[in-house]
Design an enzyme around this catalytic site. Structure first.
Site: not given
Lengths: 533, 533
Positions: B310, B192, B273, B254, B400, B249-250
């Site tokens: 990241c 995707k 992740e 996730g 984060e 991603g976020s």
């Protein structure tokens, strides 16, 4: 919660929390001798959330020192557990037989398997590949940018909760495969004993506790709790100090633990071995050559230990025809002569009877084993058959019936046999019987079964799981909750480890497995190549 | 849903489903050049559930033939993808720069990293240890029971869904680390695309599609979809043909995928992740020796690529005192001179500004980078400080803030520094800066950090993730959803494999990696010992 010291080999009925004997505050249970339905002393009082916190706190406190022990120290610890179990084997075997209804020979074999598993992991520790040591050497002159020195090893996840299984009071219980592999990995272990064998659990728990003391491990390295699964078990799995779970049992129990673990603020892995019906494929050439022998052998595997094995052959899939009928007739005749056997618990016997009753409504009854109307905790073998069209249309015929019950699925042709295979859920095992003419069909089937099962065996029977390096006792969902691993064999240690990379860490601080000069003489992957430098 | 053939290098705005170009039926998006906020042609129409089913059906159909290819064939396939990306690099770089706002040098480096990853996995395939080949030889004379011949290898899980990341339009997107490792493992991949770089995704998707055709892989080996995450992404993850998921991603994205995968009738692994603030520990000796240099270097790492990594150092933890103040002053001075940089998307810039605004309410602002009031998709660096007592009491200060923002936590003493470390959530990285006097403190810290982070680095900076054999880009929750693995480096292939045991399988049917005579000349574990027979 009171605490006393253990002074005699008499069973105390107490939990063991970090070396202390602790009496639970909850409801008391007794083991039941399933052969006589006599209640066995002593009572075992359930623990509560306080006991869970005491055990997990002790495990978390022990973790740092325990994981810092070297491989040799942990190997000796595991060997000491094995020696302690052997030293107490007479008492353990007597109690385990009384609590399980399993015969002495079977339990004696399970003692050997249990001690063998502990010693296998001692060997795994000494061999050292479990560290997963990797070194990518620095390349200071690389362009456009230099490469740092990067090394990798595996570290244990943290305290592990283990749930004892009903059907292996030793080999998959207090000192069983989950405990042995987690302790080997450097994880403290908290066992929730199975209610079916609390006395055996206490005896083995003491063997571990004595080994903890004798080899100087931190007390919190091991605890043994009794309790009601939906309460104490859930409290254990959702305790933030627990970092992984090992479980062998029912699909409903396993999925409940998976759900509880996934719902934590910090989700953790659950290794649940849950449900499998272990299809057996007698191919045409095999049936043509030896249908009657296969039928008799099949019943031997089916009825072994009252069928109370995760790998029990609960499904036979074959192309219909006269050779299959010979197989079915021989199996039915063999089953009809089997005498009734004792099951592990009255509950298990009740669930078995209910499962058989449901199958008898949906499928054709080919044979039943002999009955014993005077006993209630009894297994009476059961063999059913059904056509593949009906099997494929059913939502329920793939459900495991725990015990000596099996269903023969009669397929129209090879294509329908393939359809049935594709429709199967994940399995622990799949078995293929072949004759010389079956090689082509077997090749096609093998490719399909690789995606359905954790172990594929030819011309044998799935009961009996060898404990070694190449064994896989696992498989796609719902046979387990995590197909990427095994609960039997040396690979099981990887369930409780995770990799860590060390970048430009000063030589004096590097852990021995990835230190300069390879002081532990390990196989290590250096710049991608295996070396033993 | 219409389908046309690709005839020109012009972007089509279409999805690629098993080699066919397909126009989505849903809402159309455009990439935005974040530097100019200009809309980039063409439009990309979102796909729907029909497209998901088409892609997963093709992937499932391709799986059997694709996984049956040998290591060399798949290695050549991966190398062909790399070569195709290099052949189209000029166009890819131009489009990726326009879509991401990242400079040419950075994107050029990312092309090299992407092709390097593909070639690393080609080398992993040829080296062959990924098979995990094990052989336990038969012991027909063993007592009390003979041992069967048991062998083990790993097989791929099945079709994998990969979600492209915003911050690495190449290295963690269509042909990024997740795709490379899954294809290497033998799993078809459905990507995707991330909405931030649809054109780059199409170009790279074509490079893969061309490689599929050129090397004769089944068409369903690769598909590329565009769509709204909560709809198309969820449909993809819950499709029964998908067997694993890779995501970068976020945390919210996730965890949504993890939840969707866990709720399936057959749960599947999700490698997400998600979130890391990457603590940096300048120890007293390091601060005494080089506080000002460290402060300047820190800002260099913090502001690299607008902090959109990241592994960006979002947290500094140190014992308070004059040396730390010198570090902070140097960092603040360096930050104040930084010019504003373009962020990946207006949304990311907005979230960054909001995160910085929240930090400015809770913590002391030490410095901000320069501003550009005329641009809205802009990153203005931010440096905050707070005392450890307040940090420990806060529920939000560990969240984060994606971008060039960092928080300095000032500890009273070593004990409080240890408390702050214990209170940290799981991290991708942790960094320690030492002087000669810090060895003892560093040893203690290293033991704590091993349980908190996937990579620990000394006297460097966490941005910049080397792609090699020893790298771990992973870590305890919530840095990833599965700490037992890595998304960067050769170990990543293991995410998409599971072990299968072969018991007494006829020699003619054994897969080559575990065949007699070791025809692939692999390292194999024979009766527990590594050999290359």
């Amino acid at each position: 919660m009171t605490s006393t010291a253990a002074t005699t080999p008499t069973l105390t009925g107490q939990m063991i929390i970090a070396g202390e004997f602790v009496t639970g505050s909850g409801a008391a249970i007794h083991a039941i001798d399933p052969a006589t339905e006599v209640r066995l002393d002593p009572a075992y009082a359930y623990g509560d959330a306080t006991d869970v916190v005491a055990a997990t706190t002790a495990a978390a406190a022990a973790f740092g020192a325990y994981r810092a022990t070297d491989s040799e120290t942990r190997a000796v610890f595991l060997e000491t557990i094995a020696a302690n179990i052997e030293a107490g084997a007479d008492i353990i075997i007597e109690r385990a037989c009384a609590e399980s209804g399993l015969p002495v020979g079977r339990i004696t074999g399970e003692v050997a398997r249990t001690t063998g598993q502990l010693r296998l992991f001692a060997a795994v520790l000494r061999e050292g590949s479990w560290h997963g040591a990797r070194v990518d050497r620095a390349l200071p002159d690389r362009t456009p940018a230099p490469r740092a020195d990067i090394r990798q090893r595996k570290v244990p996840l943290g305290p592990v909760a283990v749930f004892g299984a009903s059907n292996f009071p030793l080999a998959f219980s207090v000192a069983g495969g989950d405990t042995a592999s987690a302790l080997a990995a450097g994880c403290p272990v908290i066992v929730k004993a199975h209610d079916a064998h609390p006395g055996t659990s206490e005896l083995v728990g003491r063997a571990i506790t004595d080994a903890v003391a004798a080899t100087g491990m931190p007390a919190g390295t091991f605890s043994l709790l009794y309790g009601y699964g939906p309460e104490l078990g859930t409290a254990l799995v959702t305790d933030p100090r627990i970092k992984a779970v090992g479980f062998t049992g029912s699909r409903s129990g396993g999925t409940a633990l998976v759900r509880a673990a996934a719902g934590r603020p910090e989700p953790i892995p659950v290794y649940a071995e849950m449900s499998s019906i272990n299809p057996v494929y007698p191919l045409p050439g095999a049936l043509a050559a030896r249908a009657q022998d296969l039928g008799r052998e099949f019943i031997g595997s089916l009825t072994l230990g009252s069928g109370q094995f995760c790998t029990n052959p609960g499904l036979v899939i074959a192309v219909d025809g006269p050779d299959l009928e010979r197989f079915v007739s021989a199996a039915a005749a063999a089953l009809a002569t089997t005498t009734p056997t004792t099951m592990l618990t009255p509950n298990i016997a009740g669930a078995y009877a209910a499962g058989v009753a449901e199958l008898s409504r949906e499928a054709t009854t080919e044979a039943r084993g002999q009955d014993d109307p005077s006993a209630s905790t009894v297994c009476r073998g059961a063999l059913f058959s059904i056509d593949a069209d009906t099997f494929l249309a059913s939502e329920t015929l793939q459900q495991e019936v725990f015990g000596a019950s099996s269903l023969i699925v009669k397929c129209r042709d090879d294509a329908q046999l393939a359809d049935v295979t594709e429709a199967l859920e994940g399995q622990l095992t799949a078995t293929v019987h072949t004759g010389p003419s079956d090689l082509g069909a077997a090749r096609d089937l093998l490719a399909r079964l690789e995606l359905k099962a954790g172990r594929i065996l030819f011309n044998g029977w799935p009961t009996g799981v060898e404990v070694g390096h190449a064994m896989v006792h696992g498989g796609p969902y719902p046979s387990t909750s995590d197909s990427r691993t095994t609960s039997v064999g040396s690979l099981a240690i990887e369930r409780f480890l995770r990799p860590v990379a060390y970048q430009d860490v000063p030589a004096d601080l590097l852990p021995a497995p990835i230190a300069d000069g390879n002081p532990e003489h390990l196989w290590r992957r250096i710049d991608g190549q295996l070396e033993r430098d």
